[in-house]
Design a protein around this motif. Structure first.
Motif, PDB file in Angstrom:
ATOM      1  N   ARG A 207       0.835  -1.214   0.000  1.00  0.00           N
ATOM      2  CA  ARG A 207       0.000   0.000   0.000  1.00  0.00           C
ATOM      3  C   ARG A 207       0.859   1.249   0.000  1.00  0.00           C
ATOM      4  NH1 ARG A 207      -5.456  -0.232   3.743  1.00  0.00           N
ATOM      5  NH2 ARG A 207      -6.327   1.354   2.375  1.00  0.00           N
ATOM      6  N   GLU A 208       1.953   1.215   0.782  1.00  0.00           N
ATOM      7  CA  GLU A 208       2.829   2.401   0.845  1.00  0.00           C
ATOM      8  C   GLU A 208       3.450   2.682  -0.520  1.00  0.00           C
ATOM      9  OE1 GLU A 208       5.526   2.756   4.148  1.00  0.00           O
ATOM     10  OE2 GLU A 208       3.877   2.640   5.599  1.00  0.00           O
ATOM     11  N   GLN A 209       3.867   1.621  -1.217  1.00  0.00           N
ATOM     12  CA  GLN A 209       4.471   1.841  -2.534  1.00  0.00           C
ATOM     13  C   GLN A 209       3.433   2.359  -3.527  1.00  0.00           C
ATOM     14  OE1 GLN A 209       6.906  -1.570  -3.649  1.00  0.00           O
ATOM     15  NE2 GLN A 209       8.565  -0.730  -2.420  1.00  0.00           N
ATOM     16  N   ASP A 210       2.203   1.841  -3.438  1.00  0.00           N
ATOM     17  CA  ASP A 210       1.118   2.348  -4.307  1.00  0.00           C
ATOM     18  C   ASP A 210       0.878   3.832  -4.046  1.00  0.00           C
ATOM     19  OD1 ASP A 210       0.752  -0.155  -5.372  1.00  0.00           O
ATOM     20  OD2 ASP A 210      -1.120  -0.594  -4.309  1.00  0.00           O
ATOM     21  N   HIS A 211       0.908   4.205  -2.762  1.00  0.00           N
ATOM     22  CA  HIS A 211       0.662   5.614  -2.415  1.00  0.00           C
ATOM     23  C   HIS A 211       1.785   6.510  -2.947  1.00  0.00           C
ATOM     24  CE1 HIS A 211      -1.842   4.144   1.293  1.00  0.00           C
ATOM     25  NE2 HIS A 211      -2.432   3.914   0.145  1.00  0.00           N
ATOM     26  N   PHE A 212       2.990   6.004  -2.828  1.00  0.00           N
ATOM     27  CA  PHE A 212       4.163   6.748  -3.312  1.00  0.00           C
ATOM     28  C   PHE A 212       4.011   7.022  -4.814  1.00  0.00           C
ATOM     29  CE2 PHE A 212       9.129   6.456  -3.462  1.00  0.00           C
ATOM     30  CZ  PHE A 212       9.207   7.825  -3.570  1.00  0.00           C
ATOM     31  N   ALA A 213       3.609   5.976  -5.544  1.00  0.00           N
ATOM     32  CA  ALA A 213       3.431   6.133  -7.001  1.00  0.00           C
ATOM     33  C   ALA A 213       2.297   7.116  -7.295  1.00  0.00           C
ATOM     34  CB  ALA A 213       3.149   4.776  -7.638  1.00  0.00           C
ATOM     35  N   LEU A 216       3.645  10.611  -6.884  1.00  0.00           N
ATOM     36  CA  LEU A 216       4.504  11.050  -7.995  1.00  0.00           C
ATOM     37  C   LEU A 216       3.673  11.365  -9.231  1.00  0.00           C
ATOM     38  CD1 LEU A 216       7.563   8.611  -7.600  1.00  0.00           C
ATOM     39  CD2 LEU A 216       7.384  10.993  -6.845  1.00  0.00           C
ATOM     40  N   GLN A 217       2.623  10.566  -9.451  1.00  0.00           N
ATOM     41  CA  GLN A 217       1.737  10.834 -10.603  1.00  0.00           C
ATOM     42  C   GLN A 217       1.040  12.192 -10.430  1.00  0.00           C
ATOM     43  OE1 GLN A 217       1.385   8.800 -13.531  1.00  0.00           O
ATOM     44  NE2 GLN A 217       0.508  10.766 -14.160  1.00  0.00           N
ATOM     45  N   MET A 218       0.648  12.498  -9.196  1.00  0.00           N
ATOM     46  CA  MET A 218       0.019  13.806  -8.943  1.00  0.00           C
ATOM     47  C   MET A 218       0.989  14.940  -9.275  1.00  0.00           C
ATOM     48  SD  MET A 218      -1.995  13.308  -5.354  1.00  0.00           S
ATOM     49  CE  MET A 218      -3.040  11.877  -5.114  1.00  0.00           C
ATOM     50  N   ALA A 219       2.255  14.727  -8.932  1.00  0.00           N
ATOM     51  CA  ALA A 219       3.273  15.753  -9.229  1.00  0.00           C
ATOM     52  C   ALA A 219       3.413  15.923 -10.742  1.00  0.00           C
ATOM     53  CB  ALA A 219       4.611  15.366  -8.611  1.00  0.00           C
ATOM     54  N   TYR A 260       5.094   1.281 -12.172  1.00  0.00           N
ATOM     55  CA  TYR A 260       3.976   2.226 -12.082  1.00  0.00           C
ATOM     56  C   TYR A 260       3.878   3.131 -13.313  1.00  0.00           C
ATOM     57  CZ  TYR A 260       3.465   0.705  -7.262  1.00  0.00           C
ATOM     58  OH  TYR A 260       3.247  -0.051  -6.127  1.00  0.00           O
ATOM     59  N   ASN A 261       4.606   2.735 -14.376  1.00  0.00           N
ATOM     60  CA  ASN A 261       4.546   3.476 -15.641  1.00  0.00           C
ATOM     61  C   ASN A 261       4.892   4.965 -15.475  1.00  0.00           C
ATOM     62  OD1 ASN A 261       4.265   3.377 -18.383  1.00  0.00           O
ATOM     63  ND2 ASN A 261       2.075   3.891 -18.357  1.00  0.00           N
TER      64      ASN A 261
END
Ligand code: XUL
Ligand code: CO
Length: 444
Positions: A207-213, A216-219, A260-261
């Protein structure tokens, strides 16, 4: 910068004095105006000064407070101190002839009682920085957000188990991106502060890695929205402050970005001491990033081989830097990146001179390494050796392997038939190490 006021007393602009110079306050190898291949050394090396170490670092360690006192740390309130400190910083950037600087949001401006107040303080200091950039010609290599010092980030920022903290971090990065754009920043860095874990007993790693991705996508999305054209960089580090950082090393980051593409939007900011903490050489990390087309920028420093933490020292190891430079030049250079001195003075280096001497040493070592690396590549001895070593893949069945035109059955037939047993070929490691030594000893 007011012309009349000097924060550095008798120290003027650092000049190039030649390799034989005994002047501690002169460059021996970095001649900023020297033209090499149509570009000045200043343009080739794109040096940058790290605000946090050189203008916020005071020499504190876990066993004691700061030892370094700077004369400019006075003023009627935090904002006026921040402005005077910044005047001193830009005077230093100019005197050391560094074309770039880098900062975290909270290095340059104090944190307020609310995010809105912090943003207001930041705006005031960014306006000041903009004037100083204009007056001196010094540019911003990259900006970033400090998402690790404030206690709210004790369990991470985008990987925090609390969505409220994620939201706070997102808001902070939104603002940091805006001010980086305002100052013409050529890159924006994500170093994963506390994005990692202390124990898996309380952690949902997936879950933490999904949140991190997602973060970054939001950025990426927000940069597009505001038209920020700078390069996004991830800075790998295996540990410290957390026991396990998610951005462990270049290979881990590349796997993460591809999963995470996100790989089209990011490159890597490689720090020498982070490479060694991960059990790699600096050159290894450069080669791994370059092989993936993700070599972005360098945080120029060194660790201490006898210590297992991030000592962030100035790097004067010409041999290590020559190897790094060879790999960087072979990869086509750093593009919008540069060499940022993410390095700090030792706790006992308390003189103002030391700040200059440390950067002079680092700049000279990189400049010398750059020149040696160019000579190595121009003469092509190592490259020829490596090309010959792989030449069996240039034709025949070797070429078919690379072209994916051949499989196990055909190769078995060849080995049982005309090929038989391979003849051993020397890797010539000692010969190559001696050759490298000759280049380093003979210098530029
Ligand atoms: C920490 C580190 C940071 C990043 C920017 O080890 O290197 O200063 O460079 O956040
Ligand atoms: Co760094």
């Amino acid at each position: 910068m007011k012309k009349t006021q000097s924060h550095f007393g008798r120290i003027g602009q650092i000049a190039y004095d030649g390799a034989k110079s005994e002047n501690a306050l002169a460059f021996k190898h970095y001649n900023p105006d020297e033209v090499v291949d149509g570009k000045t050394m200043k343009e080739h090396l794109r040096f940058s000064i790290a605000y946090w170490h050189s203008f916020r670092g005071v020499g504190s360690d876990p066993f004691g407070p700061g030892t370094i006192q700077r004369p400019w740390e006075t003023g009627k309130d935090a904002i006026s101190i921040a402005k005077t400190r910044m005047d001193a910083a830009f005077e230093f950037f100019t005197k050391i002839q560094s074309p770039f600087w880098c900062f975290h949001d909270r290095d340059i401006a104090p944190e307020g009682r609310s995010l809105a107040e912090s943003n207001k303080y930041l705006d005031a200091i960014v306006a000041h920085a903009k004037q100083l950039q204009k007056a001196t010609g010094v540019r911003l290599l990259w900006g970033t957000a400090n998402l690790f010092s404030n206690p709210r980030f004790m369990a991470g920022a985008s990987t925090n188990p609390d969505a409220h903290v994620f939201a706070y971090a997102a808001a902070q990065v939104k603002k940091a991106l805006e001010v980086t754009q305002e100052l013409g920043g050529e890159n924006y860095v994500f170093w994963g502060g506390r994005e990692g874990y202390e124990t898996l007993l309380n952690t949902n790693l997936k879950r933490e890695q999904d949140h991190f991705a997602a973060f970054l996508q939001m950025a990426v999305d927000y940069a597009k929205e505001i038209g920020f054209a700078g390069q996004f960089l991830i800075e790998p580090k295996p540990k410290e402050p957390t026991k396990h950082q998610y951005d462990f090393d270049c290979a881990t980051c590349i796997g993460f970005l591809r999963t995470y593409n996100l790989h089209k939007h990011f490159k890597l900011n490689i720090e020498t001491n982070h490479a060694t903490l991960a059990g790699h050489t600096f050159q290894h990390e450069i080669e791994v990033a370059a092989a993936a087309g993700l070599l972005g920028s360098i945080d120029a420093n060194a660790g201490d081989m006898l210590l297992g933490w991030d000592t962030d020292q100035f790097n004067t190891d010409v041999k290590e830097l020559t190897l790094a430079m060879v790999s960087i030049l072979k990869a086509g250079g750093l593009g919008s990146g540069g060499f940022n001195f993410d390095a700090k003075l030792r706790r006992q280096s308390t003189d103002l001179d030391d700040l200059f001497i440390a950067h002079i040493g680092g700049m000279d070592a990189y400049a010398l390494a750059f020149k040696i690396a160019r000579r190595i590549l121009a003469e092509g001895k190592f490259e020829k050796f490596v090309a010959d070593r792989y030449s069996s893949f240039d034709s025949g069945f070797g070429k078919d392997i690379e072209k994916r035109k051949i499989g196990f059955k055909e190769l078995e037939k060849l080995v049982i038939g005309k090929l038989g047993e391979p003849t051993p070929k020397s890797g010539k490691q000692e010969y190559l190490e001696n050759l490298l030594n000759q280049y380093v000893v003979n210098g530029a």
